[in-house]
Design a protein around this motif. Sequence first.
Motif, PDB file in Angstrom:
ATOM      1  N   ILE A 184       0.832  -1.205   0.000  1.00 44.44           N
ATOM      2  CA  ILE A 184       0.000   0.000   0.000  1.00 44.44           C
ATOM      3  C   ILE A 184       0.866   1.253   0.000  1.00 44.44           C
ATOM      4  O   ILE A 184       0.575   2.223  -0.699  1.00 44.44           O
ATOM      5  N   ASN A 185       1.949   1.231   0.789  1.00 49.67           N
ATOM      6  CA  ASN A 185       2.743   2.447   0.998  1.00 49.67           C
ATOM      7  C   ASN A 185       4.209   2.283   0.643  1.00 49.67           C
ATOM      8  O   ASN A 185       5.059   2.973   1.195  1.00 49.67           O
ATOM      9  N   GLY A 186       4.527   1.383  -0.287  1.00 46.17           N
ATOM     10  CA  GLY A 186       5.935   1.262  -0.651  1.00 46.17           C
ATOM     11  C   GLY A 186       6.196   0.109  -1.601  1.00 46.17           C
ATOM     12  O   GLY A 186       5.292  -0.668  -1.954  1.00 46.17           O
ATOM     13  N   ASN A 187       7.441  -0.004  -2.004  1.00 44.19           N
ATOM     14  CA  ASN A 187       7.864  -1.078  -2.899  1.00 44.19           C
ATOM     15  C   ASN A 187       8.118  -2.356  -2.109  1.00 44.19           C
ATOM     16  O   ASN A 187       8.416  -2.327  -0.924  1.00 44.19           O
ATOM     17  N   ILE A 188       8.025  -3.491  -2.802  1.00 41.14           N
ATOM     18  CA  ILE A 188       8.182  -4.797  -2.164  1.00 41.14           C
ATOM     19  C   ILE A 188       9.468  -5.468  -2.653  1.00 41.14           C
ATOM     20  O   ILE A 188       9.808  -5.382  -3.834  1.00 41.14           O
ATOM     21  N   PHE A 189      10.173  -6.086  -1.718  1.00 37.80           N
ATOM     22  CA  PHE A 189      11.370  -6.869  -2.022  1.00 37.80           C
ATOM     23  C   PHE A 189      11.205  -8.263  -1.435  1.00 37.80           C
ATOM     24  O   PHE A 189      10.660  -8.423  -0.330  1.00 37.80           O
ATOM     25  N   LEU A 190      11.675  -9.268  -2.163  1.00 40.91           N
ATOM     26  CA  LEU A 190      11.596 -10.672  -1.762  1.00 40.91           C
ATOM     27  C   LEU A 190      13.006 -11.247  -1.723  1.00 40.91           C
ATOM     28  O   LEU A 190      13.789 -11.047  -2.652  1.00 40.91           O
ATOM     29  N   VAL A 191      13.330 -11.969  -0.655  1.00 33.29           N
ATOM     30  CA  VAL A 191      14.657 -12.557  -0.483  1.00 33.29           C
ATOM     31  C   VAL A 191      14.543 -14.075  -0.450  1.00 33.29           C
ATOM     32  O   VAL A 191      13.773 -14.626   0.354  1.00 33.29           O
ATOM     33  N   SER A 192      15.300 -14.737  -1.330  1.00 33.99           N
ATOM     34  CA  SER A 192      15.417 -16.196  -1.327  1.00 33.99           C
ATOM     35  C   SER A 192      16.898 -16.543  -1.397  1.00 33.99           C
ATOM     36  O   SER A 192      17.540 -16.319  -2.433  1.00 33.99           O
ATOM     37  N   GLY A 193      17.437 -17.065  -0.294  1.00 32.48           N
ATOM     38  CA  GLY A 193      18.874 -17.310  -0.246  1.00 32.48           C
ATOM     39  C   GLY A 193      19.617 -15.998  -0.349  1.00 32.48           C
ATOM     40  O   GLY A 193      19.378 -15.073   0.430  1.00 32.48           O
ATOM     41  N   ASN A 194      20.517 -15.912  -1.333  1.00 34.63           N
ATOM     42  CA  ASN A 194      21.250 -14.652  -1.538  1.00 34.63           C
ATOM     43  C   ASN A 194      20.676 -13.828  -2.699  1.00 34.63           C
ATOM     44  O   ASN A 194      21.268 -12.847  -3.123  1.00 34.63           O
ATOM     45  N   THR A 195      19.525 -14.241  -3.206  1.00 33.06           N
ATOM     46  CA  THR A 195      18.872 -13.533  -4.310  1.00 33.06           C
ATOM     47  C   THR A 195      17.792 -12.601  -3.768  1.00 33.06           C
ATOM     48  O   THR A 195      16.949 -13.014  -2.955  1.00 33.06           O
ATOM     49  N   ILE A 196      17.840 -11.358  -4.210  1.00 32.68           N
ATOM     50  CA  ILE A 196      16.840 -10.367  -3.815  1.00 32.68           C
ATOM     51  C   ILE A 196      16.075  -9.940  -5.063  1.00 32.68           C
ATOM     52  O   ILE A 196      16.664  -9.467  -6.036  1.00 32.68           O
ATOM     53  N   VAL A 266      18.533 -10.023   6.186  1.00 28.80           N
ATOM     54  CA  VAL A 266      18.984  -9.236   5.028  1.00 28.80           C
ATOM     55  C   VAL A 266      18.485  -7.795   5.161  1.00 28.80           C
ATOM     56  O   VAL A 266      19.224  -6.845   4.876  1.00 28.80           O
ATOM     57  N   ALA A 267      17.246  -7.626   5.615  1.00 21.19           N
ATOM     58  CA  ALA A 267      16.714  -6.276   5.817  1.00 21.19           C
ATOM     59  C   ALA A 267      17.579  -5.504   6.801  1.00 21.19           C
ATOM     60  O   ALA A 267      17.872  -4.320   6.595  1.00 21.19           O
ATOM     61  N   ASN A 268      18.018  -6.152   7.859  1.00 16.72           N
ATOM     62  CA  ASN A 268      18.867  -5.500   8.862  1.00 16.72           C
ATOM     63  C   ASN A 268      20.215  -5.119   8.281  1.00 16.72           C
ATOM     64  O   ASN A 268      20.738  -4.023   8.548  1.00 16.72           O
TER      65      ASN A 268
END
Length: 281
Positions: A184-196, A266-268
């Motif tokens: 709703i209020n931003g872009n989305i990122f998905l992390v799988s292993g070392n792939t973002i 990863v977010a941290n």
Amino acid sequence: MVNFNGNILNNETLFLNETNRGLKYGDALFETIRVVNSKIFFWEDHYLRLMASMRILRMEIPMNFTMEFLQEEILKTIERNGLSKSPARIRFTVFRDTDGLYTPDRNTVAYIMEAKELESVFYTLDTSAYEVELYKDHWVNAGLLSTLKTSNKIINVISGIFAKENDYANCLLLNQNKSVVEAINGNIFLVSGNTIKTPPLEDGCLNGILRKQLLKIIEKTEAYVLEETSISPFELQKADELFITNAISGIQPISKYRKKEYKSEVANDLLGKLNAMARLS
């Protein structure tokens, strides 16, 4: 205190009326900008996005709309609100200032700047419970206009109401191809292993300022592989992490989607790099 075309007005001042095209037709753009101790985060990127968006919407860009002039107006607004030495959120709205029906009489513009205090000087990571769900009643129609930060945000509004009614922290929006586009209020990122992964602009997501910064950071970090690619809803429950980005909050980890719970490692890691980039912007 509100900055209306360079004039500082009290919050209670009535300065708009029924002819406002932002109100009548959503004929407006806005930028939400983080300012800390009178330092405007990622100002050049905000400015260039605004100028490009005004051109796309065929708004007449005033001769005095330089980076320097608008920066001075932002800092004046911050100062008059007593926030020069505090973290603050600026909402800078530009609307077509003219009569007419759907077709405006002319393309001149006016602007409004609002300032509100923020809690933290730095981007911080909120790791409390943050559950999301897909919003499937309506979808984002992918195209150039969907990438702009316009005041036409009715899907975001009603999906926000849906989230509130069902005790979700946020919703993920889909495009007409049923791909996950953004929150709703931003872009989305998905992390799988070392792939973002993050959706490409062609899928209709907002051309976000923090999205742009994160793409730069990830590309320079050898530990990660970046993919700008469509994201299927089926991938969400297979991911290790999901997080949302915007210019005010920075990075917001998602803790749960349906039965899947997520980490925020990863977010941290990216948050520290983002704070370092923000100080240099």
